[in-house]
Scaffold this active site. Sequence first.
Site, PDB file in Angstrom:
ATOM      1  CD  GLU A  19      10.289 -11.322  -1.867  1.00 45.93           C
ATOM      2  OE1 GLU A  19       9.131 -11.384  -1.448  1.00 45.93           O
ATOM      3  OE2 GLU A  19      11.298 -11.520  -1.162  1.00 45.93           O
ATOM      4  CB  CYS A  43       1.656 -12.673  -7.930  1.00 41.71           C
ATOM      5  SG  CYS A  43       1.561 -11.108  -7.054  1.00 41.71           S
ATOM      6  CB  CYS A  96       5.400  -0.293  -1.980  1.00 37.46           C
ATOM      7  SG  CYS A  96       3.883   0.557  -2.511  1.00 37.46           S
ATOM      8  CB  CYS A 109      -1.018  -0.626   2.695  1.00 36.41           C
ATOM      9  SG  CYS A 109      -1.460   0.151   1.130  1.00 36.41           S
ATOM     10  CB  CYS A 146       1.443  -3.914   2.880  1.00 38.09           C
ATOM     11  SG  CYS A 146       2.500  -4.401   1.527  1.00 38.09           S
ATOM     12  CB  CYS A 153      -2.674 -10.886  -0.563  1.00 36.90           C
ATOM     13  SG  CYS A 153      -3.218  -9.225  -0.853  1.00 36.90           S
TER      14      CYS A 153
END
Length: 379
Positions: free
Chosen positions: A94, A111, A118, A122, A125, A359
């Site tokens: 993405e 971005c 990942c 976190c 996230c 974010c």
Amino acid sequence: MDSAPELFSLTPVELRDFFFDLGEPPFRGDQLFRWLHKVGASSYDEMTDMSRVLRTSLEERLPFATPLTLVEEAVSRDGSVKLASQTVDGLPVESVLIPGTGLDRRNYTLCVSTQSGCSLGCTFCETATMGFLKNLSAGEIAYQVTLALHTLQKHLGEKWNELPREQWITNIVYMGMGEPFLNLDNVIRSIRILTDAKGLNFSQRRITVSTAGVVAGFARLAAEPDLHINLAVSLNSPVEEVRRELMPISRRHPISELVAALRDFPLPKRQRITIEYIMFDGINDTMEDAGKLAALLRGLSVKINLIPYNVGSVPKQAGRRALLPTPRDTIDRFAEYLRGKGFAVTVRASAGQDIAAACGQLARKTRRSEKDGFPGDTE
Ligand code: SF4
């Protein structure tokens, strides 16, 4: 590189060597690079300044395959555009186009993702919920810019045609899916591709790479003295126990080690590292936190970016505490305190919340926005 090189990951030098080995003049390498990265060609057939025989031979030796295919575009009410694509092996990637705030809004920040999924987990996230799928190749990272330019061309090409296409995107931030420092060879290679004068000729100064704090990456970057990109570090708390709850990477690389790496990094004069600080209600937003943050960063060449937390698709927590956004007036007080301590502070308006493009919100699912039009096409 693999034994069968991926066409879009090759640098001009490698392409020149490839043509030399073929018995062709090396300048053909520059020609091919330009077609791939500046023009954004989608097949060898478009490369009419090469003979048909040469194009056929290229197809046999270096098969043409665009690294990503666009799957979906979602336009947010605030004008940001999430581009969901997939790799040749079917994995999700993405990217998000964020409109500029200038009067004519004739520019975007893009971005980009560096991994599919990942591994860092976190707690705030969305990408973390996917787990790690793979490192993106340099071609897969760089091609997100080509996909974005194709998208802008489709929607705004007629309107913006007096401006060179490559100027429509003015900044590239490596802050999408994945941890760039865990895929640093491909990240660096993609930067070299995007900034090459024979391609998009993007300015290194307009590229920012963001890390969650994989400390070894700083030394690796410092070993590339001709790279003058910007760095951002996702810190999110000056308190070790709190940061560990938010970002498990802090168990491997504690804050003290991270700050020491920032202190040692050979920053060019006048350049500052951006400290990203997502604000969570009652978790990292007290005045005591602000004081500790100021003490931690004292003497470092940094600017601080405070980011209001975006609640994702499912409620999240750090330890036993629910993650909720800090109220705006608390963010403003926090920012004022830090400014009073001499820091440059910005409060970022997080773009694309309604389409899960903000974010920490990039995951494979996309949500359609109620707004159908493309930003800029109705002005
Ligand atoms: S915030 Fe960044 S590093 Fe952390 S899990 Fe999400 S994508 Fe990975």
